[in-house]
Design a protein around this motif. Structure first.
Motif, short mmCIF file in Angstrom:
data_model
loop_
_atom_site.label_atom_id
_atom_site.label_comp_id
_atom_site.label_asym_id
_atom_site.label_seq_id
_atom_site.Cartn_x
_atom_site.Cartn_y
_atom_site.Cartn_z
N ARG A 1 61.15 88.69 -2.30
CA ARG A 1 62.21 88.58 -3.30
C ARG A 1 61.64 88.23 -4.67
O ARG A 1 62.07 88.75 -5.70
N ASP B 1 62.13 90.33 -8.07
CA ASP B 1 62.68 89.75 -9.29
C ASP B 1 61.74 89.91 -10.47
O ASP B 1 62.15 90.24 -11.59
N GLU C 1 61.68 93.53 -11.64
CA GLU C 1 62.93 93.87 -12.33
C GLU C 1 62.95 93.30 -13.74
O GLU C 1 63.40 93.95 -14.68
N ARG C 2 62.44 92.05 -13.90
CA ARG C 2 62.40 91.43 -15.23
C ARG C 2 61.49 92.22 -16.17
O ARG C 2 61.82 92.43 -17.34
#
Length: 206
Positions: free
Chosen positions: A162, A166, A169-170
């Motif tokens: 995860r 994350d 994606e950032r």
């Protein structure tokens, strides 16, 4: 050191010397502190690179102000200062114009981005878009893997997965903001060293 990493180090050294002359200690400090790809760079790697650049005529060396010595108290030793030649500036610009797939890989993108102020606008945009595409492919793979293995993962491995999702994606969002900003810059005959760079969005925080 691989040929690819050697060229990346040459690019970084030439880029730093494009800003101002520096001695070896300062060069290594800047490479360690600012450019993630070289945080573990040793003098045993840096000085062969400097010798190669000297032999190619891309840099010169001169004796700078005395520096405190490491021997007896009060002794001093000459400090060698490295400076870019005209041929070195041309070589740096040649490398800065390269925008192939290697420019947006994990181990090269940060170094290329560090010298965007001296990179042509068209090349900057190509590198940013290439990096975003590479990360979007990575996101798709991470999501596909997560969907297949969710039930088999323990809590810690799932959390690590995860975190990777994350973080990626950032960075994709950050790159999208940078790309938008680049496309909105005034088009004023951009050339390296004189290109309008604007103020890029904040770098994503981990």
């Amino acid at each position: 050191m691989s040929a690819r990493r050697t060229e990346l180090l040459e690019f970084a050294v030439l880029g730093l010397l494009h800003e101002s002359p520096m001695h070896g200690y300062e060069l290594r400090k800047r490479l360690n502190a600012a450019l993630g790809a070289f945080r573990a760079l040793s003098y045993g790697t840096l000085y062969p690179c400097l010798r190669a650049l000297l032999e190619k005529g891309w840099i010169t060396e001169a004796t700078g102000p005395d520096a405190p010595g490491t021997g007896t108290a009060g002794s001093k030793r000459a400090r060698i200062v490295y400076e870019l030649t005209a041929e070195g500036k041309e070589r740096f610009q040649e490398l800065a114009k390269a925008a192939g797939p290697t420019a947006w890989e994990d181990d090269t993108f940060d170094v290329r981005f560090a010298f965007f102020a001296r990179t042509e606008a068209e090349v900057r945009l190509r590198i940013l878009e290439g990096r975003r595409s590479r990360l979007e492919e990575r996101l798709a793979n991470i999501r596909a893997t997560a969907a297949k293995s969710r039930e088999r993962l323990d809590a810690y491995t799932a959390e690590l997965q995860r975190h990777g999702l994350d973080s990626t994606e950032r960075e994709v969002r950050w790159l999208t903001e940078l790309i938008s900003a680049e496309r909105n810059l005034p088009q004023r005959g951009a050339s390296a060293g004189t290109t309008t760079t604007g103020t890029p969005p904040d770098t994503p925080q981990e």
